[in-house]
Write an enzyme that holds these catalytic residues in place. Structure first.
Site, short mmCIF file in Angstrom:
data_model
loop_
_atom_site.label_atom_id
_atom_site.label_comp_id
_atom_site.label_asym_id
_atom_site.label_seq_id
_atom_site.Cartn_x
_atom_site.Cartn_y
_atom_site.Cartn_z
N MET A 1 72.71 21.13 46.25
CA MET A 1 73.77 21.40 47.23
C MET A 1 73.27 21.05 48.63
O MET A 1 73.86 21.48 49.63
CB MET A 1 74.21 22.86 47.16
CG MET A 1 74.80 23.20 45.79
SD MET A 1 75.97 24.57 45.83
CE MET A 1 74.96 25.86 46.48
N GLY B 1 61.12 22.56 47.65
CA GLY B 1 61.47 22.81 46.24
C GLY B 1 62.25 21.63 45.67
O GLY B 1 61.94 21.13 44.57
N HIS B 2 63.24 21.14 46.43
CA HIS B 2 64.00 19.96 45.98
C HIS B 2 63.09 18.73 45.93
O HIS B 2 63.18 17.91 45.02
CB HIS B 2 65.17 19.67 46.93
CG HIS B 2 66.16 20.77 47.05
ND1 HIS B 2 66.23 21.59 48.15
CD2 HIS B 2 67.13 21.20 46.19
CE1 HIS B 2 67.21 22.47 47.98
NE2 HIS B 2 67.77 22.26 46.81
N LEU C 1 67.97 20.27 51.93
CA LEU C 1 66.84 20.14 51.01
C LEU C 1 65.55 20.68 51.61
O LEU C 1 65.33 20.60 52.82
CB LEU C 1 66.66 18.66 50.66
CG LEU C 1 67.91 17.97 50.09
CD1 LEU C 1 67.63 16.49 49.85
CD2 LEU C 1 68.37 18.64 48.80
N HIS C 2 64.72 21.21 50.74
CA HIS C 2 63.41 21.71 51.15
C HIS C 2 62.37 21.25 50.13
O HIS C 2 62.69 20.49 49.21
CB HIS C 2 63.44 23.24 51.29
CG HIS C 2 64.02 23.95 50.10
ND1 HIS C 2 63.44 23.91 48.85
CD2 HIS C 2 65.15 24.68 49.96
CE1 HIS C 2 64.16 24.61 48.01
NE2 HIS C 2 65.23 25.07 48.65
N SER D 1 64.14 28.54 49.60
CA SER D 1 65.59 28.58 49.36
C SER D 1 66.28 28.04 50.61
O SER D 1 65.82 28.30 51.73
CB SER D 1 66.04 30.02 49.13
OG SER D 1 67.43 30.14 49.31
N SER D 2 67.37 27.32 50.41
CA SER D 2 68.13 26.83 51.56
C SER D 2 68.63 28.00 52.39
O SER D 2 68.85 27.88 53.60
CB SER D 2 69.32 25.98 51.10
OG SER D 2 68.85 24.94 50.28
N ARG D 3 68.82 29.15 51.76
CA ARG D 3 69.37 30.32 52.47
C ARG D 3 68.33 31.04 53.32
O ARG D 3 68.69 31.91 54.10
CB ARG D 3 70.02 31.29 51.48
CG ARG D 3 71.31 30.74 50.87
CD ARG D 3 72.04 31.81 50.06
NE ARG D 3 73.38 31.41 49.70
CZ ARG D 3 73.74 30.93 48.50
NH1 ARG D 3 72.84 30.78 47.56
NH2 ARG D 3 75.00 30.59 48.26
N ASP E 1 66.09 29.52 40.11
CA ASP E 1 67.38 29.87 39.50
C ASP E 1 67.21 29.89 37.98
O ASP E 1 67.82 29.09 37.26
CB ASP E 1 68.45 28.86 39.93
CG ASP E 1 68.67 28.88 41.43
OD1 ASP E 1 69.02 29.94 41.95
OD2 ASP E 1 68.46 27.84 42.08
#
Ligand code: PAF
Length: 296
Positions: free
Chosen positions: A31, A37-38, A34-35, A186-188, A151
């Site tokens: 979504m 993790g992506h 990106l960080h 996390s993006s959040r 996730d």
């Protein structure tokens, strides 16, 4: 790297890649915002694939009323730089109208394991995820699809969907990426104030403490482990616990409170969802009794 915004153009590009033997097709659905993790998912995809496709699509279907769909962080330019640097060949960025040109009447729903953990707190969320991932799989027809284990419930749901619906794609689960102090990426995380960010470390700290206690034999039963998880999180005054659970993995069945975790066959998950202000963070640890170690 090509940036493609329509399904038609993406299908043509992938036909060309397949005809040229640039297979297998590896797919990283995201979504955006990106960080690292992506980035790790794209690197893993690039190692295993002849063509790496990333999608960036903030899927309205998986957000409930009052959730952060409208404010979900977006930064296309930065995302494209990261995707290119890490080895994506195609980035698919459809609009909402491209993905959902008419009101959706067909959805994909995986029962039972979507009713627990995030599924219980976010009704309809996993129907939205399963539906958009099914659509993306139909569009991209990847051989491999890469998802992060942060996730872990999503990974379990999508594996079950792929198996139940005989989808011809292998789901590759990749390890959780963390900041050096343990916070799961996390993006959040961008929503957190400095104080919330520092108190959010109770998530990874509690998971690590319970793992250590299991290894050292100071915690035995599911109930003891759950109580220790909760008390670890309560060390933060800002934390509001949504859930702190220990279940079987990937079926997410409850484990009786008095049952010794080391007697449970197969994998288990310690899963947390905790709110700091308006930001809801999740973290988990998947392990087996046999080795009491993280599985990736
Ligand atoms: O994990 C995510 O970012 C999303 O749930 C996904 C899989 C891209 C579907 O929108």
């Amino acid at each position: 790297m090509r940036v493609i915004r329509t399904i038609k153009e993406l299908r043509e590009a992938l036909e060309y890649m397949r005809a040229g033997g640039h297979t297998p097709i590896g797919f990283v659905p995201t979504m955006g915002y990106l960080h690292e993790g992506h980035a790790s998912l794209v690197r893993r995809a690039a190692e295993a694939s002849g063509t790496v496709v990333m999608s960036i699509f903030v899927n309205p279907l998986q957000f409930g009323p009052g959730e952060d769909y409208a404010t979900y962080p977006r930064d296309e330019r930065r995302d494209l730089e990261l995707a290119e640097r890490e080895g994506a060949d195609i980035v698919f960025i459809p609009s909402v109208e491209e993905m959902y040109p008419q009101a959706v009447k067909t959805t994909v729903s995986v029962s039972s394991l979507t009713e627990r953990l995030c599924g219980a707190s976010r009704p309809g969320h996993f129907d939205g995820v399963a539906t958009v991932v099914s659509k993306l799989f139909n569009i991209v027809q990847p051989d491999l699809a890469f998802f992060g284990l942060k996730d872990a419930q999503q990974v379990a749901v999508l594996r079950r969907m792929v198996s139940d619906l005989n989808m011809n794609v292998q789901i590759v689960a990749c390890p959780i990426m963390r900041e050096s102090d343990g916070l799961a990426l996390s993006s959040r995380n961008v929503y957190l104030s400095a104080e919330e960010r520092s108190q959010a470390l109770v998530l990874s700290r509690s998971l690590r403490a319970v793992r250590k206690a299991l290894e050292e034999g100071t915690v035995h039963t599911a109930e003891e482990a759950r109580a220790m998880l909760m008390s670890g999180i309560r060390e933060s005054q800002l934390a509001v616990i949504d859930y702190a659970e220990i279940l079987t993995y990937p079926d997410l069945e409850p484990i009786a409170g008095e049952q010794a975790l080391l007697s449970v066959p197969g994998e288990m998950i310690m899963a947390l969802a905790v709110k700091f202000g308006t930001t809801r963070l999740i973290d988990n640890n998947v392990f087996t009794a046999k080795e009491v170690r993280v599985l990736v």
